[in-house]
Design an enzyme around this catalytic site. Structure first.
Site: not given
Length: 352
Positions: A56, A60, A63, A100, A131, A191, A263
């Protein structure tokens, strides 16, 4: 008894006051609000599958999928649709009501949109809610996913606007808010939550929840993640979060967004049963099921079922909500079918 109405005008001072309540008072208040809107002994179950892992371009700092860090994560291309459908069937068999799918993208490319749209259609045909989390979306991309039948789109704010630049520099806080607006405009459910334990101060946790609660519509699902410290990321040595601070975050989220599913998300692998139980008491009523949550460990489904049994908790069944117009159309179709069914052969009936 009138249920607590959702508010969209929370102040930082009001949210701080909730966090500062004595622990027992906070949990009592959160549980009281929870019971106004939900069955306290039902928990919605989702399964999350990484459909494209690693590489990616975002930075972040928490991550392992970021291409900026060397975490030893094996990069994978976009999964074949048949494999995704097989995983969805297995998830449904284990009790999941929502499936998801997450891809490590800044945003989906035009050539990939056809694949993910087909995934949505095929997973939805299994009777599961769908999702996806695919990064940032333009309005036309959100519209395309909504037309395919995508129920939810996940796009977390991660933290407060004040602390955001300490975590991510490759996209802005406003970029995230714009994607949420595009998802809403397309008619999908949202979400959206965040991560705690990233070295933020208590006011950043307050700021995150105020931002979420003051959106024009509360997210239908609010994942509260506890940082999973992955070697190779800049956050691998961040100090552990006090478990009571995490539980307080769950409780305040429940009070501020009373009708949302809150959640209990990433980090459950590091929580003992007692901590998870207190989170349920504080108003958490959704979890991810299965061995993996994208690229981090998650408790085994069998362990979750055993904990549910001991607590007297049962999985929430999916409800097929529909508008008045949908209901009227369904009635018309039923009437038309009754009037014309003699014209068709019903293969499900046994021969006389």
């Amino acid at each position: 008894m009138t249920a607590t109405a959702p508010r969209h005008d929370w102040t930082m001072q009001e949210a701080r006051a909730l966090f500062e309540l004595p622990f027992n008072d906070l949990l009592f208040r959160a549980q009281s609000v929870h019971r106004e809107h939900f069955d306290p002994n039902e928990v919605q179950i989702s399964t999350l599958l990484s459909i494209k892992t690693g590489a990616c371009p975002e930075d972040c700092k928490y991550c392992p999928q970021s291409g900026h860090y060397n975490t030893g994560l094996e990069k994978e291309k976009l999964l074949e649709i048949e494999k995704v459908v097989a995983e969805a069937k297995a998830a449904k068999a284990k009790g999941a009501s929502r499936f998801c799918m997450g891809a490590a993208w800044r945003s989906p490319s035009k050539k990939d949109m056809g694949y993910v749209v087909d995934m949505v259609r095929q997973v939805k045909s299994l009777g599961l809610e769908t999702c996806m989390t695919l990064g940032m979306l333009q309005q036309e991309q959100a519209d395309e996913l909504a037309s395919a039948g995508l129920d939810y789109y996940n796009h977390n704010l991660d933290t407060s606007e004040k602390y955001y630049s300490h975590i991510i520099t490759t996209r802005t806080y406003q970029d995230r808010l714009d994607t949420l607006e595009n998802v809403r405009n397309a008619g999908m459910k949202v979400c959206c939550g965040g991560i705690v334990g990233m070295g933020e101060d208590p006011d950043d946790r307050v700021g995150l929840l105020v931002q979420l609660a003051n959106l024009p519509h509360h997210p239908e699902s609010v994942p509260v993640n506890m940082l999973v410290k992955v070697p190779g990321t800049p956050m691998e040595n961040v100090a552990d979060l006090d478990p009571f601070d995490f539980i307080r975050t769950i409780a305040v989220a429940r009070i501020m967004m009373p009708a949302s599913h809150v959640r209990l998300s990433a980090g459950r692998e590091d929580m003992n049963e007692q901590m998870q139980s207190l989170c349920f008491l504080a108003g958490a009523n959704s979890i991810f099921y299965g061995e993996k949550l994208l690229t981090t460990a998650n408790p085994e489904a069998d362990a979750d079922r055993e904990l549910f049994r001991r607590l007297g908790i049962r999985p929430e069944m999916r409800e097929q909500a529909c508008s008045e117009q949908d209901a009227e159309e369904a009635i018309v179709e039923a009437v038309e079918y009754e009037q014309t069914r003699h014209m068709f052969y019903d293969a499900t009936r046994e021969s006389a």
